[in-house]
Enzyme design. Sequence first.
Site, mmCIF file in Angstrom:
data_model
loop_
_atom_site.group_PDB
_atom_site.id
_atom_site.type_symbol
_atom_site.label_atom_id
_atom_site.label_comp_id
_atom_site.label_asym_id
_atom_site.label_seq_id
_atom_site.Cartn_x
_atom_site.Cartn_y
_atom_site.Cartn_z
ATOM 1 N N LYS A 264 2.728 11.048 -12.232
ATOM 2 C CA LYS A 264 2.356 9.960 -12.883
ATOM 3 C C LYS A 264 2.974 8.904 -13.009
ATOM 4 C CE LYS A 264 -0.901 12.821 -15.474
ATOM 5 N NZ LYS A 264 -0.770 13.399 -17.330
ATOM 6 N N HIS B 14 -0.109 11.891 -29.467
ATOM 7 C CA HIS B 14 -0.975 9.977 -29.374
ATOM 8 C C HIS B 14 -1.631 9.861 -30.691
ATOM 9 C CE1 HIS B 14 -0.759 11.291 -24.860
ATOM 10 N NE2 HIS B 14 -0.286 11.205 -25.293
ATOM 11 N N HIS C 185 -0.215 16.892 -27.290
ATOM 12 C CA HIS C 185 -0.235 15.120 -27.534
ATOM 13 C C HIS C 185 -1.489 14.797 -28.596
ATOM 14 C CE1 HIS C 185 3.055 16.242 -24.969
ATOM 15 N NE2 HIS C 185 2.800 14.781 -24.210
ATOM 16 N N HIS D 13 7.704 8.799 -28.613
ATOM 17 C CA HIS D 13 7.118 9.936 -28.018
ATOM 18 C C HIS D 13 7.311 11.417 -28.591
ATOM 19 C CE1 HIS D 13 3.786 11.441 -25.162
ATOM 20 N NE2 HIS D 13 4.559 12.301 -24.499
ATOM 21 N N GLU E 48 -4.836 17.198 -12.208
ATOM 22 C CA GLU E 48 -5.459 16.922 -13.887
ATOM 23 C C GLU E 48 -6.825 16.973 -14.154
ATOM 24 O OE1 GLU E 48 -3.098 15.160 -17.255
ATOM 25 O OE2 GLU E 48 -5.016 15.280 -18.768
ATOM 26 N N ASN F 13 -0.080 18.849 -22.291
ATOM 27 C CA ASN F 13 -0.849 17.987 -23.208
ATOM 28 C C ASN F 13 -0.873 18.975 -24.459
ATOM 29 O OD1 ASN F 13 -1.693 15.960 -21.792
ATOM 30 N ND2 ASN F 13 -3.619 16.316 -21.550
ATOM 31 N N LYS G 288 6.976 22.428 -14.592
ATOM 32 C CA LYS G 288 5.928 21.537 -14.297
ATOM 33 C C LYS G 288 5.787 21.619 -13.432
ATOM 34 C CE LYS G 288 5.221 17.138 -15.149
ATOM 35 N NZ LYS G 288 4.932 15.457 -15.688
ATOM 36 N N ARG H 92 -3.686 21.189 -15.427
ATOM 37 C CA ARG H 92 -2.623 20.328 -15.717
ATOM 38 C C ARG H 92 -2.630 20.341 -17.329
ATOM 39 N NH1 ARG H 92 0.482 16.328 -12.488
ATOM 40 N NH2 ARG H 92 1.569 14.706 -13.920
ATOM 41 N N ARG I 69 0.846 -1.254 0.393
ATOM 42 C CA ARG I 69 0.300 -0.316 -0.567
ATOM 43 C C ARG I 69 1.000 1.662 0.248
ATOM 44 N NH1 ARG I 69 -3.345 -2.962 3.943
ATOM 45 N NH2 ARG I 69 -4.855 -4.068 2.265
ATOM 46 N N GLU J 272 9.734 18.059 -25.859
ATOM 47 C CA GLU J 272 9.229 18.348 -24.723
ATOM 48 C C GLU J 272 9.506 19.487 -23.691
ATOM 49 O OE1 GLU J 272 6.168 17.145 -23.352
ATOM 50 O OE2 GLU J 272 6.231 14.541 -24.264
HETATM 51 P P1 NAD Z 1 12.644 5.034 -22.175
HETATM 52 O O1 NAD Z 1 12.614 4.812 -21.452
HETATM 53 O O2 NAD Z 1 12.020 3.471 -23.250
HETATM 54 O O3 NAD Z 1 14.377 5.338 -22.347
HETATM 55 C C1 NAD Z 1 14.402 5.386 -24.039
HETATM 56 C C2 NAD Z 1 16.068 4.195 -23.816
HETATM 57 O O4 NAD Z 1 17.100 5.282 -23.796
HETATM 58 C C3 NAD Z 1 16.155 2.632 -23.596
HETATM 59 O O5 NAD Z 1 16.256 1.708 -24.354
HETATM 60 C C4 NAD Z 1 16.917 3.383 -22.497
HETATM 61 O O6 NAD Z 1 17.390 1.675 -22.329
HETATM 62 C C5 NAD Z 1 17.625 4.096 -23.693
HETATM 63 N N1 NAD Z 1 18.438 4.715 -22.063
HETATM 64 C C6 NAD Z 1 18.290 5.882 -21.030
HETATM 65 N N2 NAD Z 1 18.712 6.576 -20.599
HETATM 66 C C7 NAD Z 1 20.263 6.460 -20.811
HETATM 67 C C8 NAD Z 1 21.421 6.875 -20.925
HETATM 68 N N3 NAD Z 1 21.551 7.904 -19.216
HETATM 69 N N4 NAD Z 1 22.177 6.594 -21.462
HETATM 70 C C9 NAD Z 1 22.025 5.536 -23.019
HETATM 71 N N5 NAD Z 1 21.105 5.087 -23.075
HETATM 72 C C10 NAD Z 1 20.291 5.179 -21.850
HETATM 73 O O7 NAD Z 1 12.528 6.214 -22.564
HETATM 74 P P2 NAD Z 1 11.387 7.757 -22.337
HETATM 75 O O8 NAD Z 1 11.160 8.207 -23.716
HETATM 76 O O9 NAD Z 1 12.307 8.298 -21.510
HETATM 77 O O10 NAD Z 1 10.093 7.477 -21.811
HETATM 78 C C11 NAD Z 1 9.226 6.770 -22.668
HETATM 79 C C12 NAD Z 1 8.228 6.845 -20.947
HETATM 80 O O11 NAD Z 1 7.725 7.487 -20.049
HETATM 81 C C13 NAD Z 1 6.365 6.153 -21.839
HETATM 82 O O12 NAD Z 1 6.744 4.789 -21.438
HETATM 83 C C14 NAD Z 1 6.130 6.991 -21.393
HETATM 84 O O13 NAD Z 1 4.649 6.406 -21.489
HETATM 85 C C15 NAD Z 1 6.761 7.303 -19.931
HETATM 86 N N6 NAD Z 1 5.833 8.996 -19.940
HETATM 87 C C16 NAD Z 1 5.445 9.490 -18.516
HETATM 88 C C17 NAD Z 1 4.823 10.250 -17.938
HETATM 89 C C18 NAD Z 1 5.131 10.776 -16.554
HETATM 90 O O14 NAD Z 1 3.845 11.909 -16.274
HETATM 91 N N7 NAD Z 1 4.377 9.908 -15.800
HETATM 92 C C19 NAD Z 1 5.349 11.654 -19.224
HETATM 93 C C20 NAD Z 1 6.348 11.840 -20.710
HETATM 94 C C21 NAD Z 1 6.347 9.862 -20.737
HETATM 95 N N1 GLY Z 2 3.043 14.469 -19.383
HETATM 96 C C1 GLY Z 2 2.393 14.816 -19.086
HETATM 97 C C2 GLY Z 2 2.028 15.489 -17.538
HETATM 98 O O1 GLY Z 2 2.276 14.728 -16.617
HETATM 99 O O2 GLY Z 2 1.316 15.763 -17.086
#
Ligand code: NAD
Ligand code: GLY
Length: 383
Positions: free
Chosen positions: A170, A279, A275, A292, A264, A272, A254, A268, A148, A212
């Site tokens: 998130k 998306h 997006h 993305h 949101e 987007n 942010k 917030r 939890r 971003e």
């Molecule tokens: P990711 O986590 O898939 O990382 C991309 C690639 O980069 C991976 O293959 C990883 O191994 C590599 N990598 C990471 N750091 C590295 C480094 N320092 N050196 C070498 N390689 C490295 O992609 P991302 O773009 O970081 O994240 C995408 C995800 O984030 C999606 O699932 C998306 O839904 C999520 N997201 C969440 C939020 C949120 O608010 N929670 C916001 C935007 C995106």
């Molecule tokens: N990535 C958009 C948010 O955190 O609201």
Amino acid sequence: MAARRQAGGAIRAGAAPCTVRHDAGGMMDTITVDLGARSYPIHVGVGILDEVGARVREVRSGPRVAVLTGTTVGELYGERVAASLHHSGFDPITITIPDGEEHKNLAWLAFLYDRLIEARIDRDSALIALGGGVIGDLAGFAAATFLRGVPFVQVPTTLLAQVDASVGGKTGVNHPAGKNLIGAFYQPRLVLIDVAVLRTLPRRELAAGLAEVIKYGVILDPALFELLEERLDHVLHGDADLLVQIVGACCRLKAEVVREDETERGYRAVLNFGHTLGHAVEALTEYRRFLHGEAVAIGMAFAARLSQARAHCDAATTQRLRRLLKHAGLPTDVPGDLGPDALAAAIATDKKTRDGKVQFVCIERIGKTRFEYLSGVEIVAHL
Ligand code: NAD
Ligand code: GLY
């Protein structure tokens, strides 16, 4: 470049106090996400990965801690993080999952729970996410639900995760029916950002993160946008002090948005920008063709065009945004094989749609946005 809430409802550039300091390792910035009892610091610096242990000590964790990482990041930085934790008196276990969005799912969440149980992680034990947004979202949801709720720490290693995914709480995993369908708002206790790790990040991933960064400039901060227009090449060449400045600026923006609207309910959604169409492009290309951030770049260029067509902004604003996105090496055009009908249908299935309308983020000028409520068909009419 700090955000300030305006009486009229928008956040725009202002002169909020800045905590940037210089020390032996380079620039260091600390931002607070102000959420009352759940407030937390974001430390941004160069070479601060070795401070993880000392920083986790500050957020009240028991001696047993778990680090979730991916294959690549684990190989690059796992030992350094474990050594820092040992040095500060922790007894860490490292759990590694394969790289890739396809592992942000319930099966790998179950794998993670199993490892946490085996390692006798208790309610006082911090779960530390070391990686990009995939690792952060998965670890965050596990931290929100295991026993939890256990203390959660974000150590983001992609630019996208540093400026967006690691801040704001998130968390979640994907479902075969859609992205991020299962999740929770769960704030970390601490975010530690070392921009030095971006040196190993593939160029394409860096550019996707820049989408971003550019977004924050467009929606909230004209000074940040201008800085990017002037110094993007330095960012692309990995100027560490500039990266601290820019990542810190994005986190500060942010943090302000999240403080205003943590879950949101309304405001917030400004984050987007780009997006809605982005998306749809990602979904129709099965999350394979574009990262993305690349899809968001296409979506932002389109959102500017739509804003211009509906007389919200002028052509010069649209052009400035397209130019900057292209300079960053990002795509700006909707792929020709994605027709309006398919895009409209994909927009209509967006989980944020209400009564067939999407809260579409338009721009009026760099740093100022407005919401419009549009159907998928009304949106794609501007393709
Ligand atoms: P990711 O986590 O898939 O990382 C991309 C690639 O980069 C991976 O293959 C990883 O191994 C590599 N990598 C990471 N750091 C590295 C480094 N320092 N050196 C070498 N390689 C490295 O992609 P991302 O773009 O970081 O994240 C995408 C995800 O984030 C999606 O699932 C998306 O839904 C999520 N997201 C969440 C939020 C949120 O608010 N929670 C916001 C935007 C995106
Ligand atoms: N990535 C958009 C948010 O955190 O609201």
